[in-house]
Enzyme design. Sequence first.
Site, PDB file in Angstrom:
ATOM      1  N   LYS A  70      29.375  17.398  26.817  1.00 36.27           N
ATOM      2  CA  LYS A  70      29.204  18.692  27.048  1.00 36.27           C
ATOM      3  C   LYS A  70      29.239  19.293  25.865  1.00 36.27           C
ATOM      4  O   LYS A  70      28.990  20.674  25.356  1.00 36.27           O
ATOM      5  CB  LYS A  70      30.812  19.003  27.830  1.00 36.27           C
ATOM      6  CG  LYS A  70      31.057  20.661  28.453  1.00 36.27           C
ATOM      7  CD  LYS A  70      31.783  20.884  28.961  1.00 36.27           C
ATOM      8  CE  LYS A  70      32.838  20.758  28.294  1.00 36.27           C
ATOM      9  NZ  LYS A  70      33.973  21.515  27.297  1.00 36.27           N
ATOM     10  N   ASN A  71      30.723  19.018  25.318  1.00 37.96           N
ATOM     11  CA  ASN A  71      31.503  20.080  23.700  1.00 37.96           C
ATOM     12  C   ASN A  71      30.111  19.380  22.710  1.00 37.96           C
ATOM     13  O   ASN A  71      29.766  20.784  22.047  1.00 37.96           O
ATOM     14  CB  ASN A  71      32.298  19.382  23.344  1.00 37.96           C
ATOM     15  CG  ASN A  71      33.722  19.837  24.270  1.00 37.96           C
ATOM     16  OD1 ASN A  71      33.132  20.450  24.675  1.00 37.96           O
ATOM     17  ND2 ASN A  71      34.642  18.528  24.172  1.00 37.96           N
ATOM     18  N   CYS A 108      44.934  30.477  26.297  1.00 34.28           N
ATOM     19  CA  CYS A 108      44.639  29.401  27.078  1.00 34.28           C
ATOM     20  C   CYS A 108      45.443  28.074  27.901  1.00 34.28           C
ATOM     21  O   CYS A 108      46.129  28.488  27.668  1.00 34.28           O
ATOM     22  CB  CYS A 108      43.226  28.356  26.662  1.00 34.28           C
ATOM     23  SG  CYS A 108      42.617  26.360  26.410  1.00 34.28           S
ATOM     24  N   ARG A 114      45.373  29.162  21.611  1.00 36.24           N
ATOM     25  CA  ARG A 114      44.243  28.211  20.719  1.00 36.24           C
ATOM     26  C   ARG A 114      44.097  29.550  20.009  1.00 36.24           C
ATOM     27  O   ARG A 114      42.764  30.005  20.354  1.00 36.24           O
ATOM     28  CB  ARG A 114      43.246  27.698  21.864  1.00 36.24           C
ATOM     29  CG  ARG A 114      43.888  26.825  22.287  1.00 36.24           C
ATOM     30  CD  ARG A 114      42.755  26.230  23.255  1.00 36.24           C
ATOM     31  NE  ARG A 114      42.038  25.505  23.036  1.00 36.24           N
ATOM     32  CZ  ARG A 114      41.015  24.681  23.805  1.00 36.24           C
ATOM     33  NH1 ARG A 114      40.954  24.759  25.071  1.00 36.24           N
ATOM     34  NH2 ARG A 114      39.848  24.126  22.551  1.00 36.24           N
ATOM     35  N   ASP A 117      41.374  14.963  23.784  1.00 34.65           N
ATOM     36  CA  ASP A 117      40.349  15.117  25.302  1.00 34.65           C
ATOM     37  C   ASP A 117      40.607  13.790  26.366  1.00 34.65           C
ATOM     38  O   ASP A 117      39.992  14.010  27.491  1.00 34.65           O
ATOM     39  CB  ASP A 117      38.885  15.395  25.440  1.00 34.65           C
ATOM     40  CG  ASP A 117      38.852  16.353  24.663  1.00 34.65           C
ATOM     41  OD1 ASP A 117      40.212  18.009  25.167  1.00 34.65           O
ATOM     42  OD2 ASP A 117      37.956  17.070  23.803  1.00 34.65           O
ATOM     43  N   ARG A 140      34.003  21.777  35.162  1.00 34.21           N
ATOM     44  CA  ARG A 140      33.437  22.553  34.044  1.00 34.21           C
ATOM     45  C   ARG A 140      32.603  21.049  33.473  1.00 34.21           C
ATOM     46  O   ARG A 140      32.320  21.492  31.926  1.00 34.21           O
ATOM     47  CB  ARG A 140      34.693  22.926  32.982  1.00 34.21           C
ATOM     48  CG  ARG A 140      34.753  24.053  33.867  1.00 34.21           C
ATOM     49  CD  ARG A 140      35.872  24.576  33.556  1.00 34.21           C
ATOM     50  NE  ARG A 140      35.718  24.615  31.182  1.00 34.21           N
ATOM     51  CZ  ARG A 140      36.223  25.284  31.269  1.00 34.21           C
ATOM     52  NH1 ARG A 140      37.722  24.657  31.226  1.00 34.21           N
ATOM     53  NH2 ARG A 140      35.891  24.609  29.671  1.00 34.21           N
TER      54      ARG A 140
END
Length: 425
Positions: free
Chosen positions: A22-23, A122, A127, A312, A404
């Site tokens: 995803k990133n 967030c 951030r 993460d 997500r």
Amino acid sequence: MDRIRIVGGAPLEGTIRIGGAKNAALTLMPVCLLTDRVVTLTNIPDLADIRTMGGLLEHLGVHVHLNGADSAEGRILELDASGLKETTAPYDLVRKMRASVLVLGPLLARHGQARVSLPGGCAIGTRPVDLHLKALEALGAVIELQEGYINARVDGRLKGAHVNFPKVTVGGTENTLMAATLAEGRTVIENAAREPEITDLATCLTAMGARIKGIGTGTLTVDGVDSLGGVTHSVVPDRIETGTYALAAAATRGRLTLTGTRLNLTEALVDHMRQAGVVVEDGTDGLLVDATRGDVRGVDVMTEPFPGFPTDMQAQWMALMSTASGASMITESIFENRFMHVPELSRMGADINIHGGSAIVRGKARLSGAQVMATDLRASVCLAIAGLAAEGETIINRVYHLDRGYERVEDKLAACGATIERLRA
Ligand code: UD1
């Protein structure tokens, strides 16, 4: 709002295919803004965040075509920014996802201006994007913050510069790297992030004609070029999805083979898993994770920029440690306030105490199922792991966070023996 129901207690057994990261996809998609040729990305995961970035690019005038076929190569995304008509990323699109700020560098480099809504707060702490902005200013951009927007412009081209990040920033490195490819002269980025997603971005840019040295190191040297061409690029496997299923196998004392991924993307996690007593091997079919042979022991971790232990993976590691024998200390050094999963894990019987940026976890033989609330992406999947390991029924509320970042999570787990279903709202 959808919920997920899990009846835990069964070891996971089987094979799971890991998708594209995803990133990585979220930084590869804005690359199309740097060229008027077609950028084709393969191994694209089917995720809400990818659709959000696609929507933002469409708003800017990019022609976005997603081939929906779920082939072995993942989805194929074609992006054509030759008809760009807009350089403003509005609040309504940016607030959904922080990574929207990654359109800033490319828009500025190729179109001389960009107006991007400030991402704002967030759930996992404030951030800021100050380091992105300072780096782009060093490249000659004039930036003003007005009415919640970043207004950036440059007369002519950006100019190569020396950028030394005081703190490692993944997004800041990505924005600066993309912008520097079309700047006049040489840019040196020091203390650059070294995450595999940055290496993937630099590899893709190089294939488009960018001149980048030091890929995979903390110093990136970019010699700007006049224009970039089109490319077909396969997105790197998702190391966080890989690690998440590896920890789900471990927490249920099961055995999974993870295909479409590589051990060298996730070495820090694998080292810690091995210390905890879990077998992890790079097999011919993929990554084999086997926790059926013994006990899982408590092991301390501290999150760090790559190649350290990823922030993460912190929540998912905590779910495993809640079921380990002995205690472990988990220290979060990247984000403040990234322990929102702790009260939810405690509802499932986990024994966790927070002291500042560290959590002491005392493992239990069995967690128990409960109603819990997902607060962010990685926290929600940590609750799914805990639910799979726990005795009885767990209901996870607010699963849109999960959607997500995890593709068909309940199908993938159910195929490996989990009792898991989505309860539609
Ligand atoms: C990316 C990842 C996210 C991951 C994080 C750290 C994407 C889309 N997201 O987020 O999943 O958790 O890397 O590995 O790739 N900071 C500043 N000023 C800035 C930028 C960052 O102070 O201008 C701080 C942040 O608040 C944080 C730290 O630097 O404390 C690292 O953040 P960063 O690496 O930039 O994270 P993201 O790129 O937002």
